[in-house]
Scaffold this motif. Sequence first.
Motif, PDB file in Angstrom:
ATOM      1  N   TRP A 178       0.816  -1.215   0.000  1.00 42.12           N
ATOM      2  CA  TRP A 178       0.000   0.000   0.000  1.00 42.12           C
ATOM      3  C   TRP A 178       0.851   1.266   0.000  1.00 42.12           C
ATOM      4  O   TRP A 178       0.411   2.328  -0.466  1.00 42.12           O
ATOM      5  CB  TRP A 178      -0.965   0.009   1.190  1.00 42.12           C
ATOM      6  N   GLY A 181       1.419   3.806  -3.031  1.00 44.84           N
ATOM      7  CA  GLY A 181       0.556   4.955  -3.317  1.00 44.84           C
ATOM      8  C   GLY A 181       1.158   6.273  -2.842  1.00 44.84           C
ATOM      9  O   GLY A 181       1.335   7.202  -3.640  1.00 44.84           O
ATOM     10  N   GLU A 242      -4.695   1.261  -2.855  1.00 38.60           N
ATOM     11  CA  GLU A 242      -3.628   2.214  -3.146  1.00 38.60           C
ATOM     12  C   GLU A 242      -2.990   1.970  -4.512  1.00 38.60           C
ATOM     13  O   GLU A 242      -2.571   2.909  -5.191  1.00 38.60           O
ATOM     14  CB  GLU A 242      -2.565   2.175  -2.056  1.00 38.60           C
ATOM     15  N   ARG A 245      -5.512   3.541  -6.884  1.00 34.61           N
ATOM     16  CA  ARG A 245      -5.483   5.003  -6.788  1.00 34.61           C
ATOM     17  C   ARG A 245      -4.234   5.571  -7.448  1.00 34.61           C
ATOM     18  O   ARG A 245      -4.301   6.567  -8.177  1.00 34.61           O
ATOM     19  CB  ARG A 245      -5.537   5.429  -5.314  1.00 34.61           C
ATOM     20  N   ALA A 246      -3.086   4.935  -7.194  1.00 34.61           N
ATOM     21  CA  ALA A 246      -1.838   5.413  -7.783  1.00 34.61           C
ATOM     22  C   ALA A 246      -1.857   5.284  -9.303  1.00 34.61           C
ATOM     23  O   ALA A 246      -1.401   6.184 -10.021  1.00 34.61           O
ATOM     24  CB  ALA A 246      -0.652   4.640  -7.200  1.00 34.61           C
TER      25      ALA A 246
END
Length: 252
Positions: A178, A181, A242, A245-246
């Motif tokens: 995670w 991210g 994450e 999202r990244a």
Amino acid sequence: LEVVERYSRSGEDFGADEDGLIISGPALTWMDARVETRPVTPRRGKCCEINALWYSALRRMECFAQALRVPLDPGIAQLAKRVQSSYPRFWNSENGCLFDVIDHEDASIRPNQIIAAAIPDLLPDVMRRSILEVVERELLTPFGLRTLSPRDPRYAGRYSGGPSERDSSYHQGTVWPWLIGPYIDLLLAVNGRTAEALKSGLEALRPLLDLADEMGTIPEIFDGDLPQNSGGCFSQAWSVGELLRAYKELQG
């Protein structure tokens, strides 16, 4: 507002000090593993990421008040400025990065500082770039970031053994996906959305993206040492979240 007011009060294990910075108990951050009630990664004091997020929350309160056109308690703006002026105490000039914890100075090179360095208007660009370089050199792996530098004598490169052995290495070198991210956030904050930065970010994500294609998910953790075997939960929401999202951030 109630959250800010609660955090502003000092308490036995949590709350703001006179300098505006938040004091935490030994196991009140995400690095909360314990062995027989003893914190494995004790972080009592003022943690770098907690106080960066605290500053961000105070600034966001100002933005919310402006957007809603409601008056804001002037004490919140004053508190934000106090936190901002106190935050340079986290700078460790010897290592070229942040202390993980101050008031009980902990110079451990850990990934928590990438969260802090990505917060706008908190650190000068020269410090942010130095933090990025240290993190890339000491912590970055194909599957995320180590929780402790391999040069640290407490570093544990393998997540294995019984419950006590595994918990003892949980945040002492084990890689958490995670964290990729916040790493991408800092990469773009330092370098901007240039073609080179976007390419570097996608290259950093590629091993995890390939693994997600193969497995349909991302596990909780990996070993810090090669070969990086996976461990912990087979599928972990914040690992997947994450990564997505990244990836979306890099796609613009």
